[in-house]
Write a protein that holds these residues in place. Structure first.
Motif, PDB file in Angstrom:
ATOM      1  N   UNK A 171     -42.112  18.996  14.917  1.00  0.00           N
ATOM      2  CA  UNK A 171     -43.102  18.905  15.990  1.00  0.00           C
ATOM      3  C   UNK A 171     -42.631  19.529  17.295  1.00  0.00           C
ATOM      4  N   UNK A 172     -41.474  20.176  17.255  1.00  0.00           N
ATOM      5  CA  UNK A 172     -40.888  20.689  18.499  1.00  0.00           C
ATOM      6  C   UNK A 172     -40.110  21.968  18.163  1.00  0.00           C
ATOM      7  N   UNK A 173     -40.229  22.984  19.030  1.00  0.00           N
ATOM      8  CA  UNK A 173     -39.530  24.252  18.794  1.00  0.00           C
ATOM      9  C   UNK A 173     -38.023  24.072  18.753  1.00  0.00           C
ATOM     10  N   UNK A 174     -37.507  23.072  19.434  1.00  0.00           N
ATOM     11  CA  UNK A 174     -36.051  22.877  19.500  1.00  0.00           C
ATOM     12  C   UNK A 174     -35.518  21.885  18.476  1.00  0.00           C
ATOM     13  N   UNK A 175     -36.399  21.425  17.598  1.00  0.00           N
ATOM     14  CA  UNK A 175     -35.970  20.499  16.548  1.00  0.00           C
ATOM     15  C   UNK A 175     -36.096  21.182  15.195  1.00  0.00           C
ATOM     16  N   UNK A 176     -35.463  20.610  14.167  1.00  0.00           N
ATOM     17  CA  UNK A 176     -35.638  21.191  12.842  1.00  0.00           C
ATOM     18  C   UNK A 176     -37.072  21.027  12.366  1.00  0.00           C
ATOM     19  N   UNK A 177     -37.591  21.908  11.543  1.00  0.00           N
ATOM     20  CA  UNK A 177     -36.907  23.097  11.017  1.00  0.00           C
ATOM     21  C   UNK A 177     -36.990  24.320  11.937  1.00  0.00           C
ATOM     22  N   UNK A 178     -37.771  24.240  13.043  1.00  0.00           N
ATOM     23  CA  UNK A 178     -37.994  25.423  13.884  1.00  0.00           C
ATOM     24  C   UNK A 178     -36.703  25.946  14.531  1.00  0.00           C
ATOM     25  N   UNK A 179     -35.720  25.067  14.766  1.00  0.00           N
ATOM     26  CA  UNK A 179     -34.522  25.506  15.495  1.00  0.00           C
ATOM     27  C   UNK A 179     -33.550  26.292  14.615  1.00  0.00           C
ATOM     28  N   UNK A 180     -33.861  26.435  13.330  1.00  0.00           N
ATOM     29  CA  UNK A 180     -32.999  27.243  12.455  1.00  0.00           C
ATOM     30  C   UNK A 180     -32.253  26.396  11.442  1.00  0.00           C
ATOM     31  N   UNK A 181     -31.662  27.083  10.485  1.00  0.00           N
ATOM     32  CA  UNK A 181     -30.985  26.369   9.398  1.00  0.00           C
ATOM     33  C   UNK A 181     -29.581  25.934   9.805  1.00  0.00           C
ATOM     34  N   UNK A 182     -29.008  25.056   8.993  1.00  0.00           N
ATOM     35  CA  UNK A 182     -27.625  24.608   9.192  1.00  0.00           C
ATOM     36  C   UNK A 182     -26.676  25.815   9.127  1.00  0.00           C
ATOM     37  N   UNK A 183     -26.948  26.719   8.191  1.00  0.00           N
ATOM     38  CA  UNK A 183     -26.081  27.892   8.022  1.00  0.00           C
ATOM     39  C   UNK A 183     -26.137  28.774   9.274  1.00  0.00           C
ATOM     40  N   UNK A 184     -27.332  28.924   9.821  1.00  0.00           N
ATOM     41  CA  UNK A 184     -27.466  29.727  11.048  1.00  0.00           C
ATOM     42  C   UNK A 184     -26.730  29.060  12.210  1.00  0.00           C
ATOM     43  N   UNK A 185     -26.817  27.730  12.274  1.00  0.00           N
ATOM     44  CA  UNK A 185     -26.136  26.999  13.347  1.00  0.00           C
ATOM     45  C   UNK A 185     -24.624  27.194  13.240  1.00  0.00           C
ATOM     46  N   UNK A 186     -24.096  27.081  12.026  1.00  0.00           N
ATOM     47  CA  UNK A 186     -22.650  27.226  11.829  1.00  0.00           C
ATOM     48  C   UNK A 186     -22.203  28.648  12.157  1.00  0.00           C
ATOM     49  N   UNK A 187     -23.003  29.634  11.743  1.00  0.00           N
ATOM     50  CA  UNK A 187     -22.642  31.034  12.001  1.00  0.00           C
ATOM     51  C   UNK A 187     -22.667  31.323  13.500  1.00  0.00           C
ATOM     52  N   UNK A 188     -23.631  30.742  14.177  1.00  0.00           N
ATOM     53  CA  UNK A 188     -23.746  30.967  15.626  1.00  0.00           C
ATOM     54  C   UNK A 188     -22.554  30.334  16.355  1.00  0.00           C
ATOM     55  N   UNK A 189     -22.235  29.093  15.981  1.00  0.00           N
ATOM     56  CA  UNK A 189     -21.153  28.375  16.653  1.00  0.00           C
ATOM     57  C   UNK A 189     -19.794  29.027  16.405  1.00  0.00           C
ATOM     58  N   UNK A 190     -19.656  29.687  15.249  1.00  0.00           N
ATOM     59  CA  UNK A 190     -18.368  30.289  14.886  1.00  0.00           C
ATOM     60  C   UNK A 190     -17.959  31.410  15.843  1.00  0.00           C
ATOM     61  N   UNK A 191     -18.906  31.897  16.638  1.00  0.00           N
ATOM     62  CA  UNK A 191     -18.601  33.008  17.553  1.00  0.00           C
ATOM     63  C   UNK A 191     -17.953  32.526  18.856  1.00  0.00           C
ATOM     64  N   UNK A 192     -17.856  31.211  19.034  1.00  0.00           N
ATOM     65  CA  UNK A 192     -17.351  30.679  20.310  1.00  0.00           C
ATOM     66  C   UNK A 192     -15.894  30.258  20.211  1.00  0.00           C
ATOM     67  N   UNK A 193     -15.214  30.338  21.348  1.00  0.00           N
ATOM     68  CA  UNK A 193     -13.781  30.040  21.327  1.00  0.00           C
ATOM     69  C   UNK A 193     -13.398  28.828  22.177  1.00  0.00           C
ATOM     70  N   UNK A 194     -14.370  28.179  22.793  1.00  0.00           N
ATOM     71  CA  UNK A 194     -14.053  27.020  23.640  1.00  0.00           C
ATOM     72  C   UNK A 194     -15.265  26.101  23.718  1.00  0.00           C
ATOM     73  N   UNK A 195     -15.007  24.809  23.781  1.00  0.00           N
ATOM     74  CA  UNK A 195     -16.112  23.858  23.887  1.00  0.00           C
ATOM     75  C   UNK A 195     -15.816  22.730  24.859  1.00  0.00           C
TER      76      UNK A 195
END
Ligand code: SF4
Length: 180
Positions: A48-72
């Protein structure tokens, strides 16, 4: 790239958070089980929301996106409640956390334009959300939650050496920023 950890922690407190600490990137485990909890959750925002699943993307996409970062950074707002039914304080702490999150995100973006922020709870900027009939009204200034990405928030805190539970009569909201 070296990140100014102490400076960022101090800045988080200035933005209104009550606690902040470095996130251990190894703690970012994206779990389909959390998505399933999202689907069944009380917030009823799944689908029901663009920022919630499933609209916000898959788990695999989330992991791939996060893998590009070096600090949290993990940031928290801890509210002190009178009892388990003190919904007023819970709601107030949630709103304060959301405001602090947006404030720090906007500032960090100036220095780290590729920042990935993950908030706490559903994006409630518009009521109702335009999903799915029209595009998001604020695509550059609205955020998915850590849970929406599939993160088990208490586990992320624990593995990062940061408390998630601050004792009886407390409510804790947790968000994070990933930088590169
Ligand atoms: S900013 Fe508005 S339209 Fe976009 S996800 Fe949030 S509530 Fe929905």
């Amino acid at each position: 790239m070296d990140f100014p950890v102490e400076e960022l922690k101090k800045f988080a407190l200035q933005c209104g958070f009550t606690h902040a600490g470095e996130l251990d990137l190894k703690a970012l485990v994206f779990m389909p089980e959390v998505r399933e909890m999202c689907r069944a959750a009380r917030c009823r925002a799944y689908g029901k929301n663009w920022r919630c699943p499933p609209a916000c993307g898959s788990i695999e996409e989330a992991a791939a996106r996060a893998a590009k970062y070096s600090f949290g950074m993990l940031v928290q707002t801890v509210g002190r409640t009178e009892d388990d039914f003190d919904y007023e304080t819970m709601e107030k702490a949630g709103k304060e956390h959301a405001a602090s999150f947006v404030k720090m995100m906007r500032e960090l973006k100036k220095k780290y334009p590729d920042i990935l922020g993950m908030g706490a709870g559903t994006c409630a900027r518009c009521n109702p959300c335009t999903y799915p009939d029209a595009p998001c009204r604020f695509p550059e200034d609205s955020y998915s939650s850590m849970e929406a990405y599939g993160l088990w928030v208490s586990k992320v805190c624990e593995l990062s050496g940061i408390p998630y539970y601050y004792g009886p009569n407390t409510i804790t909201y947790t968000s994070c920023y990933l930088l590169k």
